[in-house]
Motif scaffolding. Structure first.
Motif, PDB file in Angstrom:
ATOM      1  N   ALA A  46      -2.708  11.281  -3.929  1.00  0.00           N
ATOM      2  CA  ALA A  46      -2.480  10.310  -2.857  1.00  0.00           C
ATOM      3  C   ALA A  46      -0.993  10.170  -2.567  1.00  0.00           C
ATOM      4  CB  ALA A  46      -3.046   8.949  -3.254  1.00  0.00           C
ATOM      5  N   TYR A  87       1.463   7.365  -1.037  1.00  0.00           N
ATOM      6  CA  TYR A  87       1.372   5.920  -0.864  1.00  0.00           C
ATOM      7  C   TYR A  87       2.729   5.375  -0.435  1.00  0.00           C
ATOM      8  CZ  TYR A  87       3.986   5.512  -5.178  1.00  0.00           C
ATOM      9  OH  TYR A  87       4.986   5.604  -6.109  1.00  0.00           O
ATOM     10  N   HIS A 101      -2.579  -6.072  -7.884  1.00  0.00           N
ATOM     11  CA  HIS A 101      -2.200  -5.987  -6.475  1.00  0.00           C
ATOM     12  C   HIS A 101      -1.134  -7.034  -6.134  1.00  0.00           C
ATOM     13  CE1 HIS A 101      -2.850  -4.965  -2.264  1.00  0.00           C
ATOM     14  NE2 HIS A 101      -2.905  -6.268  -1.979  1.00  0.00           N
ATOM     15  N   CYS A 146       2.591  -0.508  -7.103  1.00  0.00           N
ATOM     16  CA  CYS A 146       2.474   0.942  -6.960  1.00  0.00           C
ATOM     17  C   CYS A 146       1.468   1.485  -7.968  1.00  0.00           C
ATOM     18  CB  CYS A 146       3.826   1.607  -7.173  1.00  0.00           C
ATOM     19  SG  CYS A 146       5.073   1.171  -5.953  1.00  0.00           S
ATOM     20  N   GLU A 184      -1.263   0.321  -9.042  1.00  0.00           N
ATOM     21  CA  GLU A 184      -2.681   0.174  -8.701  1.00  0.00           C
ATOM     22  C   GLU A 184      -3.204   1.367  -7.900  1.00  0.00           C
ATOM     23  OE1 GLU A 184      -4.182  -2.634  -5.807  1.00  0.00           O
ATOM     24  OE2 GLU A 184      -2.179  -2.847  -4.927  1.00  0.00           O
ATOM     25  N   GLU A 185      -2.301   2.080  -7.215  1.00  0.00           N
ATOM     26  CA  GLU A 185      -2.744   3.237  -6.443  1.00  0.00           C
ATOM     27  C   GLU A 185      -3.373   4.290  -7.356  1.00  0.00           C
ATOM     28  OE1 GLU A 185      -2.879   3.007  -3.345  1.00  0.00           O
ATOM     29  OE2 GLU A 185      -1.513   1.312  -3.017  1.00  0.00           O
ATOM     30  N   LYS A 214      -7.080   3.791  -7.673  1.00  0.00           N
ATOM     31  CA  LYS A 214      -7.868   3.919  -6.442  1.00  0.00           C
ATOM     32  C   LYS A 214      -7.950   5.352  -5.932  1.00  0.00           C
ATOM     33  CE  LYS A 214      -5.485   1.066  -3.912  1.00  0.00           C
ATOM     34  NZ  LYS A 214      -5.099   0.225  -2.769  1.00  0.00           N
ATOM     35  N   VAL A 215      -7.218   6.269  -6.580  1.00  0.00           N
ATOM     36  CA  VAL A 215      -7.134   7.632  -6.062  1.00  0.00           C
ATOM     37  C   VAL A 215      -8.520   8.273  -6.043  1.00  0.00           C
ATOM     38  CG1 VAL A 215      -6.563   8.619  -8.344  1.00  0.00           C
ATOM     39  CG2 VAL A 215      -5.870   9.809  -6.252  1.00  0.00           C
ATOM     40  N   VAL A 218      -2.510   7.053   1.770  1.00  0.00           N
ATOM     41  CA  VAL A 218      -3.111   5.730   1.633  1.00  0.00           C
ATOM     42  C   VAL A 218      -2.771   4.917   2.876  1.00  0.00           C
ATOM     43  CG1 VAL A 218      -3.124   3.594   0.301  1.00  0.00           C
ATOM     44  CG2 VAL A 218      -2.952   5.796  -0.875  1.00  0.00           C
ATOM     45  N   CYS A 227      -5.485  -1.396   1.886  1.00  0.00           N
ATOM     46  CA  CYS A 227      -6.064  -1.829   0.620  1.00  0.00           C
ATOM     47  C   CYS A 227      -7.379  -1.107   0.338  1.00  0.00           C
ATOM     48  CB  CYS A 227      -6.287  -3.333   0.614  1.00  0.00           C
ATOM     49  SG  CYS A 227      -4.749  -4.283   0.738  1.00  0.00           S
TER      50      CYS A 227
END
Length: 515
Positions: free
Chosen positions: A422, A424, A490, A493, A495-496, A499-500, A512, A515
């Motif tokens: 990702a 971001y 949240h 950085c 947290e990305e 979520k990937v 990205v 949210c």
């Protein structure tokens, strides 16, 4: 000569009685349980741990001044000419960027900003000196004998120590540990090499290095880090790269790091090799180099030339060849076993000086402590050198743990891995309108089974802080599903990473968008 003969006779007499005592009692009376040669982070950790476990310990540490005469105190490379001053100067550069960002956040900042090298260097150097003193106090508190002396091996239980003035002392020990680390290398085949400095010098300069040319011939991360903070404090910095940057790291990530640096203002001379350095009457240094792609020659003048061509182990003065301690002939490093043992009984080595070991401070510290526990008979635990996290403190920081994508593909095959990735944008970049096109992360997993994570890579703010937590997951055998089941914090950085979900194989845009 008479004094020298008297000292040798006394040593032989003392050893005679010790040998006699061993023949009568079956025990050998040593001066110490453990003698550590090298007072860097690893050697200090090993010695203090051993002392806490009831061992009688001595540490020998003596720093030969650099070719430019730079010298420092107890604590080794990391404390004096490595991690600590480097990170602090990196922070100085980050603060410069933050000041520029501050305008967008409403702060009224003068149009003209300037940086004072002397103020920064003085503060950094004073902090380092406080660490030097702190290490001496800790050794004293733990009853470790500190000797500001050079050490060389006589046999598997004997060390000769020499002061700067040449005064000689002999120490005997049940076990001897070598933790002398390494020093920066300089080329030997380039005219004018003596006009340059190394990382042993740059952090102790009292005056600004000015316009600087960094000769990063062997893809040193130190070279990139120095170029980054020099650019960040407003200096003109050019870095020469012979082949690729950050050899041994994931090359996609390396490209993102250098792309950001170029946009940030650092100049790169790609695919170039140095030819000579000439000192002009003005004192400026004229550098001549060749572009290997076009076979063309270039020349420019600089205030400072910084050699960043790798490091060499400090083994030559230890007398290892006489004892038969096995070395890697190419690297000069000591060949060690899983328990840090060398080819000679009772002699151990760890840290940067060990063949195949990561040249990282935390691994040396942990390995030193574990070795001390084993030698004291308190543990059998070996150091685990797999999945050691690390960070490159370039303007856009890069941190990683596990395998690069290239290495994962080599081990598992292209179809044997799945790469989630990702791009971001850090929230703090938004109001400041900073370019985030190199802020990127990827998670390299086995494609089969439960998709065990084998590599994790991150470029962005506070990369080391982000990756340290995920390194724990590696030690626990984390899988891709474990990552997705982790709740992110949240807005961060980090947290990305949780979520990937887009794979490289899919060909979908990994940017990205929310949210």
């Amino acid at each position: 000569m008479a004094a020298l003969w008297k000292g040798r006779r006394r040593w032989k007499t003392n050893n005679y009685f010790k040998v006699l005592a061993r023949s009568l009692t079956g025990k050998y009376e040593y001066d110490y349980d453990l003698v550590v040669i090298g007072g860097g982070s690893g050697g200090l950790a090993c010695s203090k741990e051993a002392a806490q476990l009831g061992q009688k310990v001595a540490v020998l540490d003596y720093v030969e001044p650099s070719a430019k005469g730079t010298k420092w105190g107890l604590g080794g490379t990391c404390v004096n000419v490595g991690c600590i001053p480097k990170k602090l100067m990196h922070q100085a550069a980050l603060l410069g960027t933050a000041v520029k960002d501050a305008k967008k956040y409403g702060w009224q900042i003068p149009e003209t900003l300037s940086h004072d090298w002397g103020t920064m260097a003085g503060a950094v150097q004073n902090y380092v000196k406080s660490l030097n003193w702190g290490h001496r106090v800790q050794l004293n508190d733990k009853k470790v004998k500190y000797l500001n002396m050079k050490g060389s091996l006589v046999d598997e239980n004997t060390v000769k120590a020499f002061t700067k003035a040449g005064k000689e002392t002999t120490l005997t020990a049940k076990n001897i540990v070598i933790a002398t680390g390494g020093r920066p290398k300089c080329p030997t085949n380039i005219p004018g090499v003596e006009h340059g400095i190394t990382s042993d010098d740059v952090f102790w300069l009292k005056n600004s290095p000015g316009k600087t040319y960094i000769l990063n011939v062997y893809s040193s991360d130190v070279g990139l880090e120095c170029a980054g903070f020099l650019t960040g404090i407003g200096l003109d910095a050019t870095i020469m790269v012979r082949s690729v940057a950050l050899r041994g790291f994931d090359q996609q990530m390396s490209g993102l790091v250098t792309d950001y640096m170029e946009a940030y203002g650092t100049k790169f001379a790609w695919k170039c090799v140095p030819r000579r350095i000439d000192k002009l009457p003005s004192g400026a240094l004229q550098v001549t180099w060749t572009d290997t792609q076009t076979d063309s020659q270039h020349q420019d003048t600089y205030d400072t030339v910084l050699w960043a061509v790798g490091r060499a182990p400090e083994t030559k003065a230890l007398g290892l060849d006489k004892l038969g301690v096995q070395l890697n002939k190419e690297t000069g490093k000591i060949i060690v076993g899983a328990d840090e043992s060398t080819s000679v009984p009772n002699i151990y080595a760890f840290g940067d000086i060990g063949e195949g070991r990561p040249e990282l401070t935390p691994t040396a510290i942990k390995a030193g402590r574990l070795l001390a526990r084993r030698l004291a008979g308190q543990s059998t635990q070996l150091m685990n050198y797999d999945n050691v996290p690390t960070t490159v403190f370039t303007p856009l920081e890069y941190a990683c743990v596990g395998l690069s994508e290239e290495e994962a593909e080599r081990r598992h095959g292209k179809d044997g891995i799945e790469v989630y990735h990702a791009f971001y944008k850090p929230l703090e970049f938004t109001v400041a309108e900073r370019d985030a096109s190199q802020c990127y992360l990827k998670v390299v997993c086995e494609s089969s089974g439960n998709q065990k994570i084998v590599g994790l890579h991150f470029t962005g703010p506070n990369a080391g802080e982000v990756t340290q937590g995920f390194a724990l997951g590696f030690q626990c055998g984390a899988t891709y599903s474990d990552l997705l089941n982790t709740v992110g914090i949240h807005p961060t950085c980090a947290e990305e990473m949780t979520k990937v979900h887009i794979t490289k194989r899919s060909g979908l845009d990994p940017t990205v968008t929310g949210c």
